[in-house]
Design an enzyme around this catalytic site. Structure first.
Site, PDB file in Angstrom:
ATOM      1  N   HIS A 113       0.855  -1.187   0.000  1.00  0.00           N
ATOM      2  CA  HIS A 113       0.000   0.000   0.000  1.00  0.00           C
ATOM      3  C   HIS A 113       0.896   1.244   0.000  1.00  0.00           C
ATOM      4  O   HIS A 113       1.836   1.315   0.799  1.00  0.00           O
ATOM      5  CB  HIS A 113      -0.901  -0.016   1.237  1.00  0.00           C
ATOM      6  CG  HIS A 113      -1.776   1.186   1.341  1.00  0.00           C
ATOM      7  ND1 HIS A 113      -2.666   1.530   0.345  1.00  0.00           N
ATOM      8  CD2 HIS A 113      -1.882   2.134   2.297  1.00  0.00           C
ATOM      9  CE1 HIS A 113      -3.278   2.649   0.693  1.00  0.00           C
ATOM     10  NE2 HIS A 113      -2.828   3.030   1.865  1.00  0.00           N
ATOM     11  N   ASP A 145      -6.070  -8.945   5.572  1.00  0.00           N
ATOM     12  CA  ASP A 145      -7.205  -9.461   6.349  1.00  0.00           C
ATOM     13  C   ASP A 145      -8.492  -8.994   5.647  1.00  0.00           C
ATOM     14  O   ASP A 145      -8.441  -8.540   4.503  1.00  0.00           O
ATOM     15  CB  ASP A 145      -7.116  -9.031   7.823  1.00  0.00           C
ATOM     16  CG  ASP A 145      -7.214  -7.528   8.004  1.00  0.00           C
ATOM     17  OD1 ASP A 145      -7.529  -6.801   7.020  1.00  0.00           O
ATOM     18  OD2 ASP A 145      -6.991  -7.054   9.132  1.00  0.00           O
TER      19      ASP A 145
HETATM   20  C1  GRF Z   1       1.613   0.524  -6.021  1.00  0.00           C
HETATM   21  O1  GRF Z   1       1.933   1.782  -5.493  1.00  0.00           O
HETATM   22  C2  GRF Z   1       0.686  -0.223  -5.107  1.00  0.00           C
HETATM   23  O2  GRF Z   1       0.948  -0.039  -3.758  1.00  0.00           O
HETATM   24  C3  GRF Z   1      -0.626   0.408  -5.474  1.00  0.00           C
HETATM   25  O3  GRF Z   1      -0.571   0.504  -6.872  1.00  0.00           O
HETATM   26  C4  GRF Z   1       0.775   0.626  -7.276  1.00  0.00           C
HETATM   27  C5  GRF Z   1       1.062  -0.481  -8.235  1.00  0.00           C
HETATM   28  O4  GRF Z   1       2.174  -0.206  -9.020  1.00  0.00           O
HETATM   29  N1  GRF Z   1      -1.730  -0.338  -4.954  1.00  0.00           N
HETATM   30  P1  GRF Z   1       2.770  -1.272 -10.036  1.00  0.00           P
HETATM   31  O5  GRF Z   1       1.616  -1.844 -10.847  1.00  0.00           O
HETATM   32  O6  GRF Z   1       3.479  -2.329  -9.244  1.00  0.00           O
HETATM   33  O7  GRF Z   1       3.702  -0.491 -10.903  1.00  0.00           O
END
Ligand code: GRF
Length: 205
Positions: A113, A145
């Site tokens: 995240h 979770d």
């Molecule tokens: C990441 O920042 C992830 O945390 C968020 O979306 C982005 C995905 O980037 N949920 P990628 O597809 O790995 O380039």
């Protein structure tokens, strides 16, 4: 050494740069994990192309091709199970998994995240951090979770917010850190094992 490597299935919905970081790491035989498959909820994304380029099997399950969300979830669970993973990494996968999937992979499903949990959960972590005016934000790797970005925390890394940041520039710097964090944490999980005790995740058997 492949036989003893941690088997990882990665789920993606977009550009897949976190996936790419794992694929690059696993190209080194000394890295203790291997990506055995990449799953997506949509076609035509760079994440799938990255997997194909690396010779990793892919599968796509679109929610709209199923009558119910739980049928999609059951199909996702079965597809992932076909690759017998030790760990599933949701890396920019823009779907919440359902009860079947959580039951099958409880404690073994990770998500990244782009914020420092418990701050700024949800789809707009970098923009929300910027709007709030925090001076540091970052990224969080956690065990999924039933909540949204609420699971026990495996690793976090701090990224400063700059005065001239936009949501996009901030997210890009967070993603650089996110990729490093993911590769390091999955490597440690594979090498050392990990335990989840309530909210607390510890490396080591
Ligand atoms: C990441 O920042 C992830 O945390 C968020 O979306 C982005 C995905 O980037 N949920 P990628 O597809 O790995 O380039």
């Amino acid at each position: 050494m492949v036989g003893s490597q941690l088997r990882v299935v990665v789920l993606v919905s977009g550009s897949g740069t976190n996936l790419q970081a794992l694929l690059d790491a696993t190209a080194d035989p000394a890295y203790p994990a291997t990506v055995v498959a990449v799953g997506a909820d949509r076609e035509g994304i760079e994440g799938l192309t990255r997997a194909e380029r690396a010779g990793v099997p892919t599968f796509v399950l679109r929610v709209k091709d199923f009558q119910t969300r739980s049928a999609w979830d059951a199909a996702l669970t079965a597809s992932v199970a076909g690759f017998d993973p030790d760990l599933v990494v949701s890396a920019g996968f823009m779907k919440l998994v359902g009860e079947d999937f959580l039951a099958a992979y409880a404690g073994r499903l990770l998500n990244t995240h782009p914020a420092l949990s418990p701050s700024f959960p949800g789809m707009h972590g970098p923009a929300d951090a910027l709007a709030y005016g925090v001076k540091v934000t970052g990224c969080t790797l956690f065990v999924v979770d039933a909540g949204v970005d609420t699971g026990p925390i495996v690793a976090q890394s701090v990224v400063p917010v700059l005065d001239d940041d936009t949501a996009e520039t901030l997210h890009e710097r967070i993603k650089t850190e996110e990729r490093r964090m993911l590769v390091e944490a999955v490597g440690r999980m594979a090498r050392e094992g990990f335990t989840v005790d309530g909210r607390v995740v510890r490396f080591g058997g």
